[in-house]
Design an enzyme around this catalytic site. Structure first.
Site, short mmCIF file in Angstrom:
data_model
loop_
_atom_site.label_atom_id
_atom_site.label_comp_id
_atom_site.label_asym_id
_atom_site.label_seq_id
_atom_site.Cartn_x
_atom_site.Cartn_y
_atom_site.Cartn_z
N GLU A 1 32.18 24.96 27.28
CA GLU A 1 30.81 25.46 27.16
C GLU A 1 30.25 25.14 25.77
O GLU A 1 30.90 25.46 24.78
CB GLU A 1 30.78 26.96 27.41
N HIS B 1 25.89 30.30 31.27
CA HIS B 1 26.64 31.54 31.05
C HIS B 1 25.69 32.74 30.83
O HIS B 1 25.71 33.40 29.80
CB HIS B 1 27.59 31.38 29.85
P1 NAD Z 1 38.16 43.30 36.89
O1 NAD Z 1 39.39 43.29 36.08
O2 NAD Z 1 37.53 44.62 37.22
O3 NAD Z 1 38.43 42.52 38.26
C1 NAD Z 1 39.20 41.37 38.37
C2 NAD Z 1 39.89 41.42 39.72
O4 NAD Z 1 40.57 40.20 39.91
C3 NAD Z 1 40.93 42.54 39.82
O5 NAD Z 1 40.70 43.35 40.96
C4 NAD Z 1 42.24 41.79 39.95
O6 NAD Z 1 43.16 42.47 40.78
C5 NAD Z 1 41.80 40.49 40.56
N1 NAD Z 1 42.74 39.40 40.34
C6 NAD Z 1 43.42 39.09 39.22
N2 NAD Z 1 44.18 38.01 39.43
C7 NAD Z 1 43.96 37.61 40.70
C8 NAD Z 1 44.45 36.55 41.50
N3 NAD Z 1 45.34 35.68 41.01
N4 NAD Z 1 44.00 36.43 42.77
C9 NAD Z 1 43.10 37.33 43.27
N5 NAD Z 1 42.62 38.38 42.57
C10 NAD Z 1 43.04 38.50 41.29
O7 NAD Z 1 37.13 42.37 36.12
P2 NAD Z 1 35.56 42.30 36.33
O8 NAD Z 1 34.88 43.24 35.41
O9 NAD Z 1 35.25 42.37 37.77
O10 NAD Z 1 35.29 40.83 35.77
C11 NAD Z 1 35.87 39.70 36.38
C12 NAD Z 1 35.70 38.49 35.49
O11 NAD Z 1 34.35 38.13 35.43
C13 NAD Z 1 36.05 38.74 34.02
O12 NAD Z 1 37.42 38.54 33.77
C14 NAD Z 1 35.21 37.77 33.27
O13 NAD Z 1 35.96 36.59 33.06
C15 NAD Z 1 34.08 37.46 34.22
N6 NAD Z 1 32.77 37.88 33.71
C16 NAD Z 1 31.83 36.91 33.58
C17 NAD Z 1 30.56 37.26 33.14
C18 NAD Z 1 29.50 36.21 32.95
O14 NAD Z 1 28.70 36.34 32.06
N7 NAD Z 1 29.45 35.21 33.76
C19 NAD Z 1 30.25 38.60 32.84
C20 NAD Z 1 31.26 39.55 33.00
C21 NAD Z 1 32.51 39.18 33.45
C1 MLT Z 2 31.92 38.69 29.87
O1 MLT Z 2 33.09 38.37 30.11
O2 MLT Z 2 31.61 39.88 29.64
C2 MLT Z 2 30.87 37.65 29.89
O3 MLT Z 2 31.34 36.41 29.70
C3 MLT Z 2 29.65 38.07 29.19
C4 MLT Z 2 29.32 37.49 27.85
O4 MLT Z 2 28.64 36.46 27.81
O5 MLT Z 2 29.67 38.06 26.84
#
Ligand code: NAD
Ligand code: MLT
Length: 527
Positions: free
Chosen positions: A260, A279
């Protein structure tokens, strides 16, 4: 305490930290790795979003760093091993951007199915191409969710509202939890086979890296659409581009990328079937305020009171549980420290055994306290609640936690057994009255000693005059005795005594104690 905020975030974080007595804040964003490495040694706290990479090299240079706060969810930009090894708490703000990110995934799915970004671009070029942008309905279609944690489950609830059929793969949630959300759990292969849309919500880990690759695309329903608002690298971008060209995948919506920003020659940038956002998953006013407030409050609490919340490398203890567990944690640390100061020889195994009421709690934080107390006195390395299990593992020390149904004389007790090459040492503790800590057993001797201050632990033959001789010697050296606790196995056998004294004892004085008649061993302990 100095805090560095190295990524842009809501000003609320600065306001909260600045208002905390004893904390000063610098906001310096867009630092190059070598600039951050040079600056970090002055700081006690580092607050990041996803742009700053807290690598092992930077953490190594962070001489004073106690906490890294991630204003967001994913912590893949922090080298967890390096932080844990150094005793640095890493915390995030789960939940703060959940709804926002889930809404982004749903928005991406809708935009993808109706080709809204492509239609917008076409109109701006002055065209009117109704046929080209014919879309698909989502109603009645199957959405497969990979990972139903915080975000995945909100996506599921929104998709159910859109009358979609929702299936999910997540090996770490139970069927009951899935039933509650209203979705069915399936295997990953089934999910690939049945889904019209696949939305990814797993964290990026060693297991999930390249999880969706050429082999997975081969198993998917023809015409599937892929949405990734989790992390770049979970879907192989190269393999996805091939699957689009092969008409297996009819479209993809990506918010996150392997690199990124992505390089200009990234294949996803060249394909009309792919829609992209830079993102933006968590980028709403509401989410940014939520995560900034949460991380600032968590960091201020940790640096001023030691309270750990939402840590990802140490068990966090909710405040209400801390009321019940706090006294046990403190007892565990004292018992460990006591053991650490009388041990001879290298530790091979530490067993922490819990009996009585305490077994009803999650005892992991107490076990960590026992290990921390023990290793802190044995090793040169700085040991704290974060790195204690890591330090033990690194030294090949096996840690065993046992919840015992063995009857005990106390409402609850904690026993630390330390096995060295030649011996096993046992110290047991309990809480008396209003949670007053006591040592109730040292190896085969039962007693009732207060684990506090300067202690002299003596082992001797149980003969008349021993206690009097020690008392006289201490008095002659101006050492005041605050308390004396005795324990013995049998009349005339061996006995132990724990002397609480008001001042530290010199090495010379201990040598004199050891020379007294019938004395077997003497240890000085400071708790
Ligand atoms: P979370 O920990 O609540 O949920 C993740 C889920 O994935 C859990 O239920 C876990 O059991 C499951 N998991 C882990 N490994 C796995 C596998 N191998 N196969 C299937 N399931 C599996 O996390 P969340 O708050 O839901 O966030 C998820 C992800 O989203 C974060 O880790 C982050 O990387 C990403 N995120 C991205 C943004 C963005 O800006 N695009 C924002 C927030 C979070
Ligand atoms: C996150 O994992 O919370 C997201 O990537 C959000 C961010 O851009 O910080």
């Amino acid at each position: 305490m100095k805090i560095l905020i190295s990524d842009s975030m809501s000003n609320k974080a600065v306001e909260i930290l600045k208002a905390t007595p004893g904390i000063t804040v610098d906001v310096i964003t867009n630092l190059k790795p070598e600039e951050l490495k040079a600056k970090i040694k002055d700081y006690h706290g580092l607050v990041v979003r996803s742009a700053t990479k807290a690598t092992a090299e930077i953490i190594e240079a962070a001489e004073n760093l106690k906490v890294i706060g991630r204003a967001g969810t994913g912590v893949d930009n922090v080298d967890m091993n390096a932080a844990t090894k150094k005793g640095i708490v890493v915390m995030n703000t789960p939940g703060g951007n959940t709804v926002t990110t889930a809404e982004h995934a749903v928005a991406m799915m809708m935009a993808l199915s109706r080709k809204i970004p492509q239609a917008t671009a076409s109109m701006k070029r002055g065209e009117w191409e109704k046929k080209k942008f014919e879309g698909t309905e989502v109603t009645g279609k199957t959405l497969g969710i990979l990972g139903v944690g915080n975000i995945g489950s909100v996506v599921a609830s929104r998709a159910l509202g859109l009358r979609m059929n929702v299936i999910a793969y997540d090996p770490f949630i139970s069927t009951e939890a899935a039933d509650k959300i209203g979705i069915s759990l399936v295997t990953m292969d089934e999910l690939f086979k049945k889904s019209d849309f696949i939305s990814i919500h797993v964290p990026l880990t060693n297991e999930t890296k390249n999880l969706v690759n050429a082999e997975a695309f081969q198993k998917m329903k023809k015409g599937v659409k892929i949405i990734n608002c989790a992390r770049g690298g979970i879907v192989s971008e190269k393999d996805l581009a091939e699957a689009i060209k092969a008409k297996i995948v009819s479209g993809a919506a990506f918010d996150v990328f392997e690199k990124e920003p992505p390089a200009a020659d990234n294949p996803l940038l060249q394909l009309d079937e792919v829609i992209l956002t830079p993102h933006l998953g968590a980028s709403t006013f509401e989410a940014q305020e939520n995560v900034a407030i949460a991380i600032a409050e968590q960091i201020a609490d940790y640096l001023t009171t030691g309270t750990i919340r939402n840590a990802v490398n140490v068990p966090s203890i909710p405040a209400e549980l801390l009321v019940s567990l706090g006294a046990y944690i403190s007892l565990g640390e004292k018992l460990g420290s006591f053991q650490g100061q009388i041990l001879q020889g290298g530790i091979e195994e530490i067993t922490v055994e819990y009996s009585g009421e305490v077994v009803s709690y999650d005892v992991a934080p107490i076990t960590i306290a026992c290990i921390k107390g023990l290793l802190d006195k044995v090793l040169d390395t700085y040991v704290n609640f974060v790195n204690a299990p890591f330090v033990a593992k690194e030294r090949g020390i096996k840690v065993v936690e046992v919840k015992s149904s063995r009857p005990t004389d106390f409402a609850s007790s904690i026993t630390i057994k330390v096995r060295t090459k030649d011996a096993e040492n046992i110290v047991e503790g309990a809480l008396f009255g209003k949670k007053e800590p006591r040592i109730v057993r040292i190896d085969k001797f039962f007693l009732d000693a207060v684990p506090e201050g300067y202690l002299l632990l003596l082992q001797n033959e149980d003969k008349p005059g021993v206690i009097g001789n020690v008392g006289t010697l201490l008095a002659a050296n101006n050492v005041n005795i605050a308390r004396l606790h005795l324990g013995r196995q049998s009349t005339g056998g061996e006995a132990v005594s724990v002397w609480s004294v008001d001042t530290p004892l010199s090495k010379g004085l201990i040598e004199k104690v050891l020379k007294l008649p019938h004395m077997i061993s003497a240890h000085v302990i400071e708790l």
